[in-house]
Motif scaffolding. Structure first.
Motif, mmCIF file in Angstrom:
data_model
loop_
_atom_site.group_PDB
_atom_site.id
_atom_site.type_symbol
_atom_site.label_atom_id
_atom_site.label_comp_id
_atom_site.label_asym_id
_atom_site.label_seq_id
_atom_site.Cartn_x
_atom_site.Cartn_y
_atom_site.Cartn_z
ATOM 1 N N SER A 1 10.249 -0.051 0.394
ATOM 2 C CA SER A 1 10.620 -1.465 0.277
ATOM 3 C C SER A 1 10.074 -2.270 1.447
ATOM 4 N N VAL A 2 9.815 -3.543 1.161
ATOM 5 C CA VAL A 2 9.340 -4.475 2.184
ATOM 6 C C VAL A 2 10.162 -5.755 2.054
ATOM 7 N N LEU A 3 10.566 -6.309 3.200
ATOM 8 C CA LEU A 3 11.286 -7.575 3.226
ATOM 9 C C LEU A 3 10.400 -8.610 3.910
ATOM 10 N N LEU A 4 9.956 -9.607 3.126
ATOM 11 C CA LEU A 4 9.125 -10.682 3.656
ATOM 12 C C LEU A 4 9.998 -11.869 4.029
ATOM 13 N N GLU A 5 9.636 -12.530 5.121
ATOM 14 C CA GLU A 5 10.314 -13.748 5.556
ATOM 15 C C GLU A 5 9.305 -14.882 5.489
ATOM 16 N N LYS B 1 0.315 2.335 -0.780
ATOM 17 C CA LYS B 1 -0.763 1.372 -0.983
ATOM 18 C C LYS B 1 -0.204 -0.046 -1.153
ATOM 19 N N GLU B 2 0.885 -0.181 -1.905
ATOM 20 C CA GLU B 2 1.493 -1.502 -2.107
ATOM 21 C C GLU B 2 2.095 -2.041 -0.807
ATOM 22 N N ILE B 3 2.688 -1.177 -0.017
ATOM 23 C CA ILE B 3 3.235 -1.615 1.274
ATOM 24 C C ILE B 3 2.113 -2.147 2.157
ATOM 25 N N THR B 4 0.996 -1.435 2.199
ATOM 26 C CA THR B 4 -0.161 -1.899 2.972
ATOM 27 C C THR B 4 -0.631 -3.255 2.458
ATOM 28 N N GLU B 5 -0.695 -3.408 1.141
ATOM 29 C CA GLU B 5 -1.122 -4.670 0.544
ATOM 30 C C GLU B 5 -0.147 -5.803 0.886
ATOM 31 N N LYS C 1 6.049 -12.092 -8.419
ATOM 32 C CA LYS C 1 6.559 -11.777 -9.762
ATOM 33 C C LYS C 1 5.455 -11.188 -10.635
ATOM 34 N N ARG C 2 4.246 -11.738 -10.471
ATOM 35 C CA ARG C 2 3.108 -11.235 -11.246
ATOM 36 C C ARG C 2 2.719 -9.826 -10.805
ATOM 37 N N ASP C 3 2.640 -9.602 -9.480
ATOM 38 C CA ASP C 3 2.146 -8.333 -8.957
ATOM 39 C C ASP C 3 3.213 -7.230 -8.884
ATOM 40 N N TYR C 4 4.493 -7.628 -8.805
ATOM 41 C CA TYR C 4 5.588 -6.655 -8.659
ATOM 42 C C TYR C 4 6.716 -7.004 -9.628
ATOM 43 N N VAL D 1 -2.024 -13.336 5.222
ATOM 44 C CA VAL D 1 -2.781 -14.382 4.535
ATOM 45 C C VAL D 1 -1.860 -15.508 4.061
ATOM 46 N N ALA D 2 -0.665 -15.167 3.612
ATOM 47 C CA ALA D 2 0.246 -16.154 3.032
ATOM 48 C C ALA D 2 1.082 -16.894 4.070
ATOM 49 N N GLY D 3 0.952 -16.539 5.331
ATOM 50 C CA GLY D 3 1.712 -17.234 6.365
ATOM 51 C C GLY D 3 3.163 -16.806 6.443
#
Length: 166
Positions: free
Chosen positions: A121-125, A98-102, A141-144, A109-111
Motif C-alpha cells: 500500500s501507498v499513501l499519497l498526500e 512495480k506499482e509502488i515504484t510507479e 481510479k483509472r490505473d488502480y 510528477v504530480a506534485g
C-alpha cells in the motif's frame, strides 16, 4: 449555477460552526466544502466555504450570513484572484512492487508526496487545487480501479497578493 467561494470571520466560540452549518441546511443550500480554523487572533476563526449556486441564491446566503451575530465579516471570493488549496490523502491498496515504484514516480510528477507506504500500500498526500486533486483521482481510479480510498479536507483560500490565482 457556478462555483462560489466565501470567507467568514466569526467569533471563535462553541457552537458557531453548528449555527453557520445549520443556516445552510435550514435553507437547503448544499455546501461543497467548509473549513474552519483560528486566525492570528485567537478570539476569531476563519471559515472558507464553497458552494454551487445561482446569483440570486448566493446573494441570499451572503445577506443571511451578515445577519448572524457571530459573523464579524463576510468576504465574497467569487471572481477574485485567490490562492486556494485542498488537502487530500489517497491510499492505494493491493500494489505490486512495480506499482509502488510507479506511484513514487507519479508523486514526483504530480506534485504530491508519499506520506507513508508498506508492502502493498501507498499513501499519497496532495495539497493542490481542487481541480488538480480531481485530475489525480481520475488517474488513480483509472490505473488502480477499486483499490483507492480518498480522504479530502475542504479548500482554504486567501486573497492573492499579485492579483493572479495561485
Amino acid at each position: 449555477m457556478k462555483k462560489r467561494w466565501i470567507c467568514l470571520f466569526v467569533e471563535n466560540e462553541i457552537g458557531v460552526l453548528a449555527r453557520i452549518a445549520g443556516l445552510f441546511s435550514a435553507k437547503a443550500y448544499n455546501l461543497d466544502s467548509l473549513t474552519v480554523g483560528r486566525t492570528e487572533d485567537e478570539t476569531v476563526s476563519r471559515m472558507t466555504i464553497s458552494l454551487t449556486s445561482d446569483d440570486k441564491t448566493f446573494e441570499q446566503v451572503k445577506k443571511q450570513l451578515n445577519r448572524c451575530i457571530e459573523v464579524i465579516k463576510v468576504v465574497d471570493y467569487t471572481g477574485c484572484a485567490v490562492c486556494r488549496k485542498e488537502m487530500m490523502y489517497v491510499k492505494i491498496r493491493g500494489c505490486s512492487d512495480k506499482e509502488i515504484t510507479e506511484l513514487f514516480r507519479l508523486s514526483q510528477v504530480a506534485g504530491t508526496r508519499v506520506a507513508d507506504y508498506g508492502r502493498s500500500s501507498v499513501l499519497l498526500e496532495s495539497v493542490q487545487s481542487e481541480e488538480q486533486n480531481e485530475e489525480l483521482i481520475a488517474r488513480l481510479k483509472r490505473d488502480y480501479p477499486g483499490r483507492i480510498e480518498i480522504v479530502r479536507g475542504g479548500s482554504v483560500a486567501a486573497e492573492a497578493i499579485n492579483q493572479e490565482d495561485c
